[in-house]
Design a protein around this motif. Structure first.
Motif, PDB file in Angstrom:
ATOM      1  N   ARG A 108     -52.491 -37.520 -34.158  1.00 47.11           N
ATOM      2  CA  ARG A 108     -51.887 -37.038 -32.910  1.00 47.11           C
ATOM      3  C   ARG A 108     -51.205 -38.196 -32.172  1.00 47.11           C
ATOM      4  O   ARG A 108     -50.088 -38.049 -31.683  1.00 47.11           O
ATOM      5  CB  ARG A 108     -52.956 -36.395 -32.023  1.00 47.11           C
ATOM      6  CG  ARG A 108     -52.390 -35.773 -30.754  1.00 47.11           C
ATOM      7  CD  ARG A 108     -53.439 -35.042 -29.948  1.00 47.11           C
ATOM      8  NE  ARG A 108     -54.032 -33.916 -30.621  1.00 47.11           N
ATOM      9  CZ  ARG A 108     -53.452 -32.723 -30.765  1.00 47.11           C
ATOM     10  NH1 ARG A 108     -52.252 -32.525 -30.300  1.00 47.11           N
ATOM     11  NH2 ARG A 108     -54.069 -31.736 -31.367  1.00 47.11           N
ATOM     12  N   HIS A 109     -51.854 -39.345 -32.128  1.00 45.45           N
ATOM     13  CA  HIS A 109     -51.284 -40.516 -31.448  1.00 45.45           C
ATOM     14  C   HIS A 109     -49.985 -40.969 -32.127  1.00 45.45           C
ATOM     15  O   HIS A 109     -48.998 -41.258 -31.460  1.00 45.45           O
ATOM     16  CB  HIS A 109     -52.308 -41.658 -31.424  1.00 45.45           C
ATOM     17  CG  HIS A 109     -51.771 -42.938 -30.884  1.00 45.45           C
ATOM     18  ND1 HIS A 109     -51.560 -43.139 -29.541  1.00 45.45           N
ATOM     19  CD2 HIS A 109     -51.386 -44.077 -31.517  1.00 45.45           C
ATOM     20  CE1 HIS A 109     -51.052 -44.346 -29.369  1.00 45.45           C
ATOM     21  NE2 HIS A 109     -50.947 -44.943 -30.550  1.00 45.45           N
ATOM     22  N   HIS A 110     -50.001 -41.034 -33.462  1.00 44.38           N
ATOM     23  CA  HIS A 110     -48.821 -41.506 -34.197  1.00 44.38           C
ATOM     24  C   HIS A 110     -47.639 -40.537 -34.104  1.00 44.38           C
ATOM     25  O   HIS A 110     -46.489 -40.961 -34.207  1.00 44.38           O
ATOM     26  CB  HIS A 110     -49.168 -41.757 -35.667  1.00 44.38           C
ATOM     27  CG  HIS A 110     -49.766 -43.094 -35.909  1.00 44.38           C
ATOM     28  ND1 HIS A 110     -51.067 -43.387 -35.566  1.00 44.38           N
ATOM     29  CD2 HIS A 110     -49.249 -44.218 -36.445  1.00 44.38           C
ATOM     30  CE1 HIS A 110     -51.326 -44.637 -35.885  1.00 44.38           C
ATOM     31  NE2 HIS A 110     -50.247 -45.166 -36.421  1.00 44.38           N
TER      32      HIS A 110
ATOM     33  N   VAL B  40     -45.664 -39.131 -49.876  1.00 45.44           N
ATOM     34  CA  VAL B  40     -46.567 -38.295 -49.090  1.00 45.44           C
ATOM     35  C   VAL B  40     -46.404 -36.849 -49.526  1.00 45.44           C
ATOM     36  O   VAL B  40     -45.282 -36.349 -49.616  1.00 45.44           O
ATOM     37  CB  VAL B  40     -46.254 -38.418 -47.573  1.00 45.44           C
ATOM     38  CG1 VAL B  40     -47.127 -37.476 -46.761  1.00 45.44           C
ATOM     39  CG2 VAL B  40     -46.433 -39.852 -47.108  1.00 45.44           C
ATOM     40  N   ALA B  41     -47.510 -36.186 -49.803  1.00 40.77           N
ATOM     41  CA  ALA B  41     -47.473 -34.773 -50.174  1.00 40.77           C
ATOM     42  C   ALA B  41     -47.836 -33.937 -48.958  1.00 40.77           C
ATOM     43  O   ALA B  41     -48.876 -34.154 -48.341  1.00 40.77           O
ATOM     44  CB  ALA B  41     -48.449 -34.500 -51.312  1.00 40.77           C
ATOM     45  N   LEU B  42     -46.971 -33.014 -48.610  1.00 40.43           N
ATOM     46  CA  LEU B  42     -47.205 -32.094 -47.502  1.00 40.43           C
ATOM     47  C   LEU B  42     -47.073 -30.673 -48.015  1.00 40.43           C
ATOM     48  O   LEU B  42     -46.394 -30.431 -49.006  1.00 40.43           O
ATOM     49  CB  LEU B  42     -46.182 -32.319 -46.374  1.00 40.43           C
ATOM     50  CG  LEU B  42     -46.188 -33.681 -45.697  1.00 40.43           C
ATOM     51  CD1 LEU B  42     -45.011 -33.782 -44.729  1.00 40.43           C
ATOM     52  CD2 LEU B  42     -47.493 -33.896 -44.960  1.00 40.43           C
TER      53      LEU B  42
ATOM     54  N   LEU C  29     -46.510 -41.284 -43.300  1.00 41.03           N
ATOM     55  CA  LEU C  29     -46.276 -39.995 -42.642  1.00 41.03           C
ATOM     56  C   LEU C  29     -45.483 -40.174 -41.353  1.00 41.03           C
ATOM     57  O   LEU C  29     -44.540 -39.430 -41.081  1.00 41.03           O
ATOM     58  CB  LEU C  29     -47.611 -39.308 -42.356  1.00 41.03           C
ATOM     59  CG  LEU C  29     -47.530 -37.941 -41.700  1.00 41.03           C
ATOM     60  CD1 LEU C  29     -46.895 -36.933 -42.646  1.00 41.03           C
ATOM     61  CD2 LEU C  29     -48.908 -37.486 -41.287  1.00 41.03           C
ATOM     62  N   THR C  30     -45.849 -41.175 -40.571  1.00 38.41           N
ATOM     63  CA  THR C  30     -45.142 -41.451 -39.324  1.00 38.41           C
ATOM     64  C   THR C  30     -43.677 -41.786 -39.597  1.00 38.41           C
ATOM     65  O   THR C  30     -42.777 -41.296 -38.915  1.00 38.41           O
ATOM     66  CB  THR C  30     -45.824 -42.625 -38.573  1.00 38.41           C
ATOM     67  OG1 THR C  30     -47.189 -42.282 -38.349  1.00 38.41           O
ATOM     68  CG2 THR C  30     -45.152 -42.907 -37.252  1.00 38.41           C
ATOM     69  N   THR C  31     -43.435 -42.606 -40.623  1.00 43.22           N
ATOM     70  CA  THR C  31     -42.068 -42.954 -41.006  1.00 43.22           C
ATOM     71  C   THR C  31     -41.290 -41.703 -41.413  1.00 43.22           C
ATOM     72  O   THR C  31     -40.126 -41.526 -41.033  1.00 43.22           O
ATOM     73  CB  THR C  31     -42.081 -43.981 -42.159  1.00 43.22           C
ATOM     74  OG1 THR C  31     -42.772 -45.145 -41.721  1.00 43.22           O
ATOM     75  CG2 THR C  31     -40.683 -44.343 -42.606  1.00 43.22           C
TER      76      THR C  31
END
Length: 181
Positions: A88-90, A130-132, A167-169
């Motif tokens: 949540r923060h990122h 990253v897998a989403l 993920l953030t990137t």
């Protein structure tokens, strides 16, 4: 809902599994049944399940009796809550809505209608390793909104930081392309 089962034990069955807490390969679960169903269920199990593994059952019973299972659950919930808070923060500042319970293993990031699509985010995520999961792939109905599933239960604690950075990137690039970051 153990509270519900305890409120009316003659009419409510409580079933559970260790698949998420200890691992699905153990194939361990439990039932707290109304007394009137005990004989029927025990009889059905003798005809259906011939390969019950005893060592795992005895080990789980020992963990429960000595309160080790409760301690494990509490530690796990704290770890997953901490990971969710970090997530949540990122992702703060992006126009997404993060849903799901704080002690769960994943969250759903609801995307704004005028922002990047699930497909956009999934493609950039794959490029970052990253897998989403896309919300549209998890429903048989036509989705009215777009979103991606973010799992945070799997990475080990030392790998969690790099996964979160990737993920953030991913989200920053996707929302940056839309001019919304």
């Amino acid at each position: 809902m153990p509270e519900l089962q305890g409120a009316d034990p003659d009419h409510v069955a409580y079933l559970g599994t260790t698949s998420k807490t200890l691992g699905p390969a153990l194939r361990l679960g439990w039932m707290v049944l109304p007394p009137r169903l005990m004989g029927q269920v025990a009889d059905a199990r003798t005809h259906i399940d011939h390969r019950t593994e005893h060592l795992g059952q005895l080990t789980l019973a020992n963990l429960i009796t000595r309160h080790g299972y409760d301690r494990h659950i509490r530690r796990s919930r704290q770890r997953y809550r901490r990971r969710r808070d970090q997530l949540r923060h990122h992702l703060a500042g992006l126009r997404i809505t993060l849903t799901g319970i704080a002690a769960g293993l994943h969250a759903l990031a609801i995307l704004p209608p005028d922002g990047p699509t699930e497909t956009d985010i999934e493609a950039v995520a794959q490029a970052h390793g990253v897998a989403l999961g896309c919300l549209s792939e998890r429903t048989q109905l036509s989705p009215t909104r777009q979103g991606v599933m973010i799992g945070y239960g799997r990475p080990s604690d030392h790998a969690d930081t790099s996964a979160l950075d990737a993920l953030t990137t991913t989200f920053a690039e996707c929302f940056g392309q839309q001019g919304t970051a």
